[in-house]
Design an enzyme around this catalytic site. Structure first.
Site, mmCIF file in Angstrom:
data_model
loop_
_atom_site.group_PDB
_atom_site.id
_atom_site.type_symbol
_atom_site.label_atom_id
_atom_site.label_comp_id
_atom_site.label_asym_id
_atom_site.label_seq_id
_atom_site.Cartn_x
_atom_site.Cartn_y
_atom_site.Cartn_z
ATOM 1 N N GLY A 1 0.817 -1.202 0.000
ATOM 2 C CA GLY A 1 0.000 0.000 0.000
ATOM 3 C C GLY A 1 0.847 1.246 0.000
ATOM 4 O O GLY A 1 0.350 2.373 0.013
ATOM 5 N N THR A 2 2.162 1.051 -0.024
ATOM 6 C CA THR A 2 3.105 2.155 0.148
ATOM 7 C C THR A 2 3.471 2.852 -1.155
ATOM 8 O O THR A 2 4.041 3.934 -1.123
ATOM 9 C CB THR A 2 4.388 1.611 0.796
ATOM 10 O OG1 THR A 2 4.720 0.407 0.091
ATOM 11 C CG2 THR A 2 4.172 1.278 2.246
ATOM 12 N N GLY B 1 9.704 -3.991 4.610
ATOM 13 C CA GLY B 1 9.729 -3.813 6.054
ATOM 14 C C GLY B 1 10.934 -2.972 6.413
ATOM 15 O O GLY B 1 11.859 -2.813 5.598
ATOM 16 N N THR C 1 3.576 9.928 -3.399
ATOM 17 C CA THR C 1 3.406 8.806 -2.461
ATOM 18 C C THR C 1 4.319 8.951 -1.239
ATOM 19 O O THR C 1 3.973 8.472 -0.158
ATOM 20 C CB THR C 1 3.627 7.439 -3.152
ATOM 21 O OG1 THR C 1 4.837 7.486 -3.910
ATOM 22 C CG2 THR C 1 2.451 7.086 -4.046
ATOM 23 N N VAL D 1 11.242 5.731 2.901
ATOM 24 C CA VAL D 1 10.291 6.484 3.717
ATOM 25 C C VAL D 1 9.187 5.515 4.112
ATOM 26 O O VAL D 1 8.953 4.539 3.431
ATOM 27 C CB VAL D 1 9.735 7.693 2.922
ATOM 28 C CG1 VAL D 1 9.034 7.261 1.654
ATOM 29 C CG2 VAL D 1 8.843 8.572 3.757
ATOM 30 N N GLY D 2 8.539 5.762 5.195
ATOM 31 C CA GLY D 2 7.461 4.850 5.599
ATOM 32 C C GLY D 2 7.251 4.911 7.092
ATOM 33 O O GLY D 2 6.170 5.187 7.573
ATOM 34 N N GLU D 3 8.324 4.658 7.813
ATOM 35 C CA GLU D 3 8.182 4.623 9.268
ATOM 36 C C GLU D 3 8.555 5.942 9.929
ATOM 37 O O GLU D 3 8.025 6.292 10.980
ATOM 38 C CB GLU D 3 9.006 3.469 9.825
ATOM 39 C CG GLU D 3 8.308 2.156 9.546
ATOM 40 C CD GLU D 3 9.206 0.947 9.668
ATOM 41 O OE1 GLU D 3 9.102 0.260 10.674
ATOM 42 O OE2 GLU D 3 9.997 0.679 8.759
HETATM 43 MO MO1 MOS Z 1 7.609 -2.614 9.485
HETATM 44 S S1 MOS Z 1 7.046 -2.438 11.447
HETATM 45 O O1 MOS Z 1 9.212 -2.981 9.454
HETATM 46 O O2 MOS Z 1 6.569 -3.478 8.565
#
Ligand code: MOS
Length: 719
Positions: free
Chosen positions: A479-480, A517, A615, A684-686
């Site tokens: 979804g990223t 991840g 995004t 990017v994400g977390e």
């Molecule tokens: Mo993430 S918490 O590394 O999906």
């Protein structure tokens, strides 16, 4: 709109159509909004039958008797499985490199109950309704033991990481450093148990061809690891297992490895030799698919009169289940953020009768930054120094645990640009000094950070005679926006449009694209995409896809193709890679009814090269929204007697809706981090979630003079 991005240096990248860094619509957007994107439970398999979990109604004890007779005789029921007749499953190696399951106890291993809601059986029937009905006809008798459900009753011991290392570090001498400090803060901060609450529930379809070939449709952030794991669980060679995950409806760390329900479903499907579907209810997800543990953290800061940090101590407590170890790594950020001669971190972990916790968006960094960035704000008030100034003053050029300099660090710009955009210079340095429409107004800020990881990845590219290209890799889009950035990178390198690039992801039969991840997919995968595209052009002796195809003489001729891998080199020995940011927010509080509104939000991030400005900004916005949930709403409580979650679905587990969220202004600053990878992209994400809750609590303090150290900050705490 996000601000425009810096260009890619010519020396590192052959710019043809300059896609990278611009705003590109999601390639999969139309499929998602029209319902054509197929999620795990939606795959149509002929002959499919359904299953439903039976779960424990006690939190600790043993099953003394389980009577399945009535259930077996119910309409449509095919079979009922319990620990008395569980099919054979092998223990996998269970480490990241080989295979990994979230919970090291195998499903239905014995009659022991370790937490309420634990899986104790599975009913298989022709329809979901029949299976669910029959599950309620199973009669279970228990010998009950007293569960440990609250931290006050738990025994905490030194915590170890997943890799078996003690979470403990000291640089200098904290006690001596603190003795010399003139300004001090010591405070304890707590967070509640949180649920991932993805839109797509956990689900699996297991489809065997005979007893030695398995296809799994299951949301997986890492299909290759999942493939190896299922192979080990059933004693198969890896080629006999295929994991298919084209789309994931949100994962946030909870869909990286198989959980017990998936293992059980696959085992039962093998025995029954029919395709089997299992979808978890939201309530079943609370116990069986992970959560973020509650935490208690104490931070002690000591500074001299001009605001330089002399000593930092950060200790943390969290809990795990009796069947696996996961210590929420809160203190990992502490040696990274601020320079100090004396630093000490330590963590403890308790075992409680609650399901197994796991990674949840910025695991460790999110609660860790809540504590550290709240304490920094408290220190700024103590010193009467502006909190932006305090952070600027105490930056560190090096990672104080690794002893390495940070590469392309632009934390200063994050703070300065954010302060300017927000109008921070107008902030009065007294509490309760701003009001509007009868409400108290407060301004708060906090820093963000997240480490930048990179792994190896392999990509296959095919140039087709119709002038389009195909990119094939096992990597996932949860979804990223992975489909879009893979297409954009390929399009840029091949001289095509994003529409001319078809991307296939999420299938273990494709080349190893690594995991989605740790915010590492962008930085790991795109160098391989770029390399494969350069490779295919080289093979065709062309500089663009169009030129390459001009050398194909008729449409029947084989298309050009190439496969390439990219991996990190020795740069990690020379540099520490980390992303940086700052959040600024305004809150408006009606003290009489404890109502809080977040009215303004500014986030400035330094993530190296941005690939897709649209995004990437969406990732930050989504993370800020999730952080606001962490700050104000998210809290999974357990019944203190039976251990069952009393909050368990999208109605009872509160998180923000659109009405709770202001416009979130996102800006990226900095430069490509070319020490990290050839695109300079750290991913990017977390990072966006880190610091959000502290920024909110700091704004609340500015508005009200009330320091709240316990999350979530619900209305009762504001009264
Ligand atoms: Mo993430 S918490 O590394 O999906």
């Amino acid at each position: 709109m996000p601000n425009s991005q810096f260009p890619i240096p010519n020396s590192q990248f052959s710019i043809m159509n300059k896609l990278i860094g611009t705003s590109i619509n999601r390639k999969d957007g139309r499929a998602k909004v029209t319902g054509r994107a197929t999620y795990a439970a939606e795959h149509q398999i002929p002959g499919l039958v359904h299953s439903y979990l039976i779960t424990a109604s006690i939190a600790h004890g043993q099953i003394t008797n389980i009577d399945t007779k009535t259930a077996e005789q119910a309409t449509g029921v095919i079979a009922v499985f319990t620990h008395d007749n569980v099919p054979e499953i092998h223990k996998p190696t269970n480490n990241f490199m080989a295979s990994k399951i979230y919970e090291s106890r195998l499903p239905l291993a014995d009659n022991q109950i370790y937490y309420a809601g634990q899986i104790i059986g599975l009913v298989v029937a022709d329809t979901l309704e029949q299976a669910r009905h029959a599950a309620r006809l199973v009669k279970v008798e228990y010998a009950t033991q007293k569960p440990v459900l609250e931290a006050k009753d738990a025994t905490f011991q030194q915590a170890y990481s997943m890799f078996g290392e003690e979470i403990k570090f000291e640089k200098g001498n904290f006690v001596a450093g603190m003795r010399d400090a003139t300004a001090k803060v010591e405070a304890t901060y707590t967070t509640s148990t949180e649920l991932h609450a993805p839109m797509e529930p956990h689900a699996i379809i297991a489809h065997w061809q005979d007893t030695d070939t398995l296809t799994v449709y299951e949301p997986s952030q890492w299909v290759l690891c999942s493939q190896r794991t299922y192979a080990e669980l059933f004693g198969l060679s890896v080629e006999k297992v295929r994991i298919i995950t084209p789309f994931i409806g949100g994962a946030f760390g909870s869909k990286a490895f198989p959980w017990p329900h998936g293992i059980l479903c696959a085992a039962v499907a093998r025995q029954l030799q029919c395709p089997l579907k299992l979808v978890l209810s939201r309530r079943q997800m609370t116990a069986n698919t992970g959560h973020r543990s509650e935490t208690e953290q104490t931070v002690r800061l000591g500074a001299n009169t001009n605001g330089s940090l002399m000593a930092i101590e950060h200790t943390a407590k969290s809990s795990t289940s009796p069947v696996d170890v996961f210590a929420e790594p809160c203190t990992g950020i502490t040696p990274v953020m601020y320079a100090t001669p004396h630093l000490r971190i330590q963590q403890e972990l308790a075992v409680m009768n609650i399901g197994t916790p796991t990674f949840m968006r910025a695991p460790g960094e999110n609660p860790g930054m809540w504590a550290l960035e709240s304490a920094m704000d408290e220190l700024a008030w103590e010193l009467k120094i502006d909190p932006v100034e305090l952070r600027l003053k105490n930056q560190t050029k090096e990672h104080q645990r690794k002893g390495l300099p940070f590469s392309a660090k632009h934390f200063t710009e994050c703070l300065q640009v954010g302060a300017e955009q927000f109008g921070w210079q107008d902030r009065p340095q007294q509490v309760r000094s701003l009001t509007r429409d009868g409400k108290l107004i407060g301004w708060g800020m906090a820093a963000s950070t997240f480490p930048s990881f990179r792994g190896s990845a392999t990509v296959k590219v095919r140039l087709l005679a119709d002038g389009t290209a195909e990119i094939l890799t096992s990597a996932n889009d949860m979804g990223t926006g992975a489909y879009t950035i893979v297409a954009a990178t390929a399009a840029e390198t091949l001289g095509l449009s994003v529409e001319q690039v078809k991307v296939e992801l999420g299938d273990s039969s494709l080349p190893d694209g690594g995991m989605a991840g740790g915010s590492m997919m962008t930085g790991s995968l795109l160098p391989a995409v770029m390399k494969a595209c350069e490779e295919v052009l080289k093979t065709a002796k062309a500089t663009t896809a169009q030129e390459a195809l001009a050398t194909l003489h008729n449409s029947g001729e084989a298309a050009w193709e190439a496969t390439a891998s990219a991996a990190p080199g020795a740069e990690g020995k020379q540099w520490a890679f980390q992303s940086w940011g700052a959040h600024f927010c305004e809150v408006a509080i009606d003290e009489e009814i404890g109502r809080l509104q977040i009215t303004r939000w500014v986030s400035v991030m330094n993530i190296g090269q941005v690939i897709n400005a649209k995004t990437a900004a969406s990732q930050i916005r989504g993370a800020v929204i999730m952080g606001i949930g962490h700050a104000l709403m998210e809290e999974c409580q357990f019944d203190p007697n039976i251990g069952y979650p009393v909050v368990y679905d999208l109605a009872t587990y509160h998180f923000p809706t659109h009405a709770d969220i202001p416009r979130i202004q996102v800006t990226f600053v900095g430069e490509p981090d070319l020490n990290f990878n050839p695109l300079g992209a750290r991913g990017v994400g977390e990072i966006g979630i880190t610091g959000v809750s502290a920024a909110v609590a700091n704004a609340i303090y500015h508005a009200t003079g009330k320091r709240i150290r316990d999350l979530p900050i619900t209305p009762d705490k504001l009264l």
